[in-house]
Design an enzyme around this catalytic site. Structure first.
Site, PDB file in Angstrom:
ATOM      1  N   ARG A   1       0.870  -1.462  -0.201  1.00 29.99           N
ATOM      2  CA  ARG A   1      -0.359  -0.206  -0.135  1.00 29.99           C
ATOM      3  C   ARG A   1       0.895   1.304   0.385  1.00 29.99           C
ATOM      4  O   ARG A   1       0.366   2.401   0.127  1.00 29.99           O
ATOM      5  CB  ARG A   1      -0.887  -0.226   1.505  1.00 29.99           C
ATOM      6  CG  ARG A   1      -1.929  -1.531   1.404  1.00 29.99           C
ATOM      7  CD  ARG A   1      -2.487  -1.060   2.628  1.00 29.99           C
ATOM      8  NE  ARG A   1      -3.889  -0.050   2.698  1.00 29.99           N
ATOM      9  CZ  ARG A   1      -4.596  -0.431   2.001  1.00 29.99           C
ATOM     10  NH1 ARG A   1      -5.187  -1.665   1.444  1.00 29.99           N
ATOM     11  NH2 ARG A   1      -6.378   0.652   2.025  1.00 29.99           N
TER      12      ARG A   1
ATOM     13  N   TRP B   1       2.118   6.131   1.256  1.00 30.35           N
ATOM     14  CA  TRP B   1       1.972   6.670  -0.308  1.00 30.35           C
ATOM     15  C   TRP B   1       1.967   8.160  -0.865  1.00 30.35           C
ATOM     16  O   TRP B   1       0.732   8.413  -0.321  1.00 30.35           O
ATOM     17  CB  TRP B   1       1.056   5.478  -1.285  1.00 30.35           C
ATOM     18  CG  TRP B   1       1.608   6.023  -3.302  1.00 30.35           C
ATOM     19  CD1 TRP B   1       1.888   5.130  -3.625  1.00 30.35           C
ATOM     20  CD2 TRP B   1       0.512   6.827  -3.145  1.00 30.35           C
ATOM     21  NE1 TRP B   1       2.377   5.980  -4.858  1.00 30.35           N
ATOM     22  CE2 TRP B   1       0.840   7.172  -4.725  1.00 30.35           C
ATOM     23  CE3 TRP B   1      -0.609   7.890  -3.496  1.00 30.35           C
ATOM     24  CZ2 TRP B   1       0.850   7.230  -6.133  1.00 30.35           C
ATOM     25  CZ3 TRP B   1      -0.913   8.243  -4.150  1.00 30.35           C
ATOM     26  CH2 TRP B   1      -0.463   8.068  -5.268  1.00 30.35           C
TER      27      TRP B   1
ATOM     28  N   GLU C   1       4.961   0.141 -16.400  1.00 30.71           N
ATOM     29  CA  GLU C   1       5.020   0.396 -14.955  1.00 30.71           C
ATOM     30  C   GLU C   1       6.016  -0.151 -14.602  1.00 30.71           C
ATOM     31  O   GLU C   1       6.024   0.194 -13.406  1.00 30.71           O
ATOM     32  CB  GLU C   1       3.768  -0.281 -15.065  1.00 30.71           C
ATOM     33  CG  GLU C   1       3.374  -0.876 -13.450  1.00 30.71           C
ATOM     34  CD  GLU C   1       2.038  -1.095 -13.003  1.00 30.71           C
ATOM     35  OE1 GLU C   1       1.655  -1.737 -13.560  1.00 30.71           O
ATOM     36  OE2 GLU C   1       1.245  -1.283 -11.534  1.00 30.71           O
TER      37      GLU C   1
ATOM     38  N   ASN D   1      -4.927   7.142   5.763  1.00 28.87           N
ATOM     39  CA  ASN D   1      -5.294   6.732   4.647  1.00 28.87           C
ATOM     40  C   ASN D   1      -5.993   7.837   3.839  1.00 28.87           C
ATOM     41  O   ASN D   1      -7.749   7.702   4.315  1.00 28.87           O
ATOM     42  CB  ASN D   1      -5.067   5.329   4.698  1.00 28.87           C
ATOM     43  CG  ASN D   1      -5.715   4.837   3.346  1.00 28.87           C
ATOM     44  OD1 ASN D   1      -5.100   5.321   2.125  1.00 28.87           O
ATOM     45  ND2 ASN D   1      -6.408   4.044   2.786  1.00 28.87           N
ATOM     46  N   GLY D   2      -6.204   8.267   2.611  1.00 29.02           N
ATOM     47  CA  GLY D   2      -6.752   9.179   2.019  1.00 29.02           C
ATOM     48  C   GLY D   2      -5.996  10.647   2.244  1.00 29.02           C
ATOM     49  O   GLY D   2      -4.721  10.636   1.942  1.00 29.02           O
TER      50      GLY D   2
HETATM   51  C1  AGP Z   1      -2.383  -3.277 -12.191  1.00 28.55           C
HETATM   52  O1  AGP Z   1      -0.865  -3.448 -12.824  1.00 28.55           O
HETATM   53  C2  AGP Z   1      -1.982  -1.848 -11.844  1.00 28.55           C
HETATM   54  N1  AGP Z   1      -0.950  -2.112 -10.492  1.00 28.55           N
HETATM   55  C3  AGP Z   1      -3.012  -0.814 -11.851  1.00 28.55           C
HETATM   56  O2  AGP Z   1      -3.119  -0.462 -13.366  1.00 28.55           O
HETATM   57  C4  AGP Z   1      -4.414  -1.715 -11.091  1.00 28.55           C
HETATM   58  O3  AGP Z   1      -4.916  -2.621 -11.909  1.00 28.55           O
HETATM   59  C5  AGP Z   1      -4.983  -0.890 -10.831  1.00 28.55           C
HETATM   60  O4  AGP Z   1      -4.377  -0.023  -9.522  1.00 28.55           O
HETATM   61  C6  AGP Z   1      -6.724  -0.840 -10.446  1.00 28.55           C
HETATM   62  O5  AGP Z   1      -6.081  -1.940  -9.174  1.00 28.55           O
HETATM   63  P1  AGP Z   1      -7.469  -2.780  -8.660  1.00 28.55           P
HETATM   64  O6  AGP Z   1      -7.423  -4.270  -9.338  1.00 28.55           O
HETATM   65  O7  AGP Z   1      -7.376  -2.821  -7.448  1.00 28.55           O
HETATM   66  O8  AGP Z   1      -9.361  -2.359  -8.749  1.00 28.55           O
END
Ligand code: AGP
Length: 590
Positions: free
Chosen positions: A27, A74, A474, A100-101
């Site tokens: 996270r 993050w 990525e 968080n948020g």
């Molecule tokens: C994928 O490799 C990424 N880390 C990202 O695009 C991810 O798929 C996106 O943030 C969606 O996450 P989720 O499936 O938990 O909603």
């Protein structure tokens, strides 16, 4: 996007919290911190780096006391530095907060508070600490002060706090961010994800919007948004504890890619009745909208092709962050299918809430059991792929895709036949992996210094090309772009130079010859073609073999080579594939 853990019990809290927060590293890993309370005093450590880095440097597990909170960050507001790491404090360091948020109105609040309070960080969270400082003087308790502070906050949050003024408790609340209380006799947890404490207890209480939890050794009590005491029963989460370790692999990503064949089989473990019922709903709905972000959106895209090709149902795919611009035109008899590994992605949750507010039915395809999305959906299908730790989605993507195959087969009235065919695919993927992995590593070495990659495909395989491009950029930080092969000549062809790498998925299906035409156009301009195909062709500079399968299953066998290529390129460039810069796994902010 930021992880929180809190623990109170009859044992030193810091080691327990450290173990739990370490499982939430996905996270956030730019900074981390911990705070504990012992004999009415607050102790803390925080610093830049992952939780493991901060533990190495500051020995977090030695903080005294039987109450502690931890946080992995993050960054949203404020640079990555020690001061902006959590916990944050009021002026007198009597109240410590992890969050968080995003507090969206923090600038206004800060302007209001700044004369009377000393701000030390750039973090939005700090306004809450100072608000609490004001309200605690007037209120009888931390809970009351928090409820008053919440009236002033705009945005999304999961918050946990401790105070030397009331040293026997943790107080926590959440709005649009996950926060779960874990109950275990005299020990209690509060965390962003049950996964952090599931080895200790699977009895949980999900905090709903604006509810406040007070955790003491004597028990946990809850208040609603208006400060009235409410009873909330613990429920057992029906997921088994699986310690996510690398099991000898160099990275979680590599381990999770190799689990893809298994992920197909696990996703096939579905209640047939539920799949048939949902297929019926898809068939009856006037409009079907599929939504998700990132890799989940790619699964949605492939889903739309499958539902159209096999099931004869035209569906719209909406990127979740754009969803609300279309909500006004959604009729009541629309069906929304929300796709998310984490079940927490803020944009997806927001879209779903908007859809539900219009009376639209929502079902979701989720991995994390009991996640927010699962709870707000009318029906949920779990993909069952187990914990996915790497920020880059791999096995969850293939699991999501399998669910769309099932729905499409069910729409055709051929669910059983479809399952039998799908069961044969994992073995073919596994055998192919053993044949091509070495070649993919060589290819990664050869292409690691490229600045641009292009990915092309047609039809069903377009979503796979998009997924391959996303994965490459990525984790390796090479620019990668995907487009339908037919679109090349409408602009992008201008970028092809001598040696530009193009990954072309040339499935042996009805798109084969047309895709090959695009390959020829690229070759004529000097492009370096990496053909993902069941057989070699003179037009490919490099051939990456995929097994020969029935036409509709090519997407399933083409995924793994592209995930592996991205992984190997990242490693060849010296990047850590598990921790891509600037990213986090659960994107809980809009
Ligand atoms: C994928 O490799 C990424 N880390 C990202 O695009 C991810 O798929 C996106 O943030 C969606 O996450 P989720 O499936 O938990 O909603």
């Amino acid at each position: 996007m930021c992880g929180i853990v809190g623990f109170i019990g009859d044992q030193p809290a810091a080691p327990v919290v450290l173990r739990a927060i370490s499982r939430l590293e996905y996270r956030g890993y730019d900074s981390a911190g911990m705070v504990s309370v012992s004999n009415g005093r607050i102790y803390f450590q925080k610093d830049v780096g992952s939780i493991a880095d901060v533990q190495r440097k500051h020995k977090l597990d030695r903080l005294p006391g039987e109450i502690a909170l931890a946080h992995v960050r993050w960054a949203t507001h404020g640079r990555v530095n020690r001061v902006n790491a959590h916990p944050h404090f009021d002026c007198r360091k009597q109240i410590a907060v992890v969050h968080n948020g995003i507090i969206e109105n923090y600038q206004e609040l800060r302007a209001e508070l700044e004369g009377r309070h000393k701000f030390v960080s750039e973090a939005d969270t700090e306004v809450l600490c100072h608000l609490m400082e004001d309200y605690i003087e007037e209120s009888g308790s931390l809970e009351e002060a928090l409820l008053r502070a919440m009236d002033r906050l705009k945005g999304s949050y999961a918050i946990a706090m401790v105070s030397s003024r009331e040293p026997e408790k943790i107080v926590a609340t959440a709005k649009d961010c996950p926060l779960i209380v874990g109950l275990n006799g005299n020990s209690h947890f509060v965390a962003s994800d049950t996964f952090s404490f599931l080895d200790q207890t699977n009895e949980v209480v999900f905090l709903e919007e604006g509810e406040v939890a007070s955790l003491t050794k004597g028990g946990v009590s809850f208040l609603n948004r208006h400060g009235e005491e409410i009873a909330k029963e613990g429920q057992k989460v029906d997921s088994k504890w699986e310690e996510a370790t690398k099991e000898g692999y160099d990275s979680f990503m590599l381990k999770e890619i190799t689990e893809e064949p298994q992920a197909i089989l696990r996703a096939l473990m579905q209640d047939r009745g539920l799949i048939t019922e949902l297929a019926r709903e898809i068939s009856r709905a006037r409009q079907v909208v599929i939504t998700g972000c990132g890799s989940s959106r790619h699964a949605a895209l492939l889903g739309s092709y499958l539902l159209s090709k096999l099931g004869g149902k035209l569906c719209h795919v909406l990127t979740a962050s754009e969803f609300h611009y279309f909500t006004d035109s959604m009729a009541k008899d629309t069906l929304v299918i929300a796709v998310s590994q984490s079940g927490e992605t803020a944009d997806v949750i927001d879209g779903v809430k908007r859809a539900k507010a219009r009376g639209v039915r929502v079902f979701s395809i989720v991995n994390v059991v009991g996640s927010l999305l699962a709870r707000v959906s009318d029906k949920v299908i779990y993909i069952n792929c187990g914990p996915e730790i790497c920020v880059a989605a791999t096995k969850s993507f293939i699991g999501q895709v399998v669910i769309f195959y099932l729905l499409a087969f069910a729409l055709m009235g051929k669910l059983e036949e479809g399952i039998r065919k799908l069961e044969l695919v994992p073995r073919q993927i596994q055998e192919n992996f053993e044949q091509i992995d070495g070649k993919l590593k060589e290819l990664a070495q050869r292409t690691k210094n490229e600045n641009n990659f292009f990915y092309i495909a047609r039809g069903l395989n377009l979503a796979i090309a998009a997924e391959g491009a996303l994965k490459l950029k990525e984790i390796s930080y090479i620019h990668a772009e995907c487009m339908p092969a037919g679109e090349l000549k409408h602009g992008t062809l201008a970028l092809i130079e001598e040696g530009t790498p193009i990954v072309a998925i040339c499935a042996r299906d009805d798109t084969f010859y047309e895709t090959l035409n695009s390959v020829e156009e690229i070759k004529a301009r000097g492009g370096y073609v990496i053909g993902i195909c069941a057989e070699n062709n003179d037009s490919y500079d490099e051939w990456i073999r995929i097994p020969e399968v029935q036409e509709i299953f090519y997407p399933l066998v083409a995924i793994m080579p592209l995930h592996l290529l991205a992984h190997h390129v990242a490693v060849a460039r010296g990047k850590d594939p598990d921790r891509p810069r600037h990213l986090a796994k659960s994107v809980t902010v809009k």
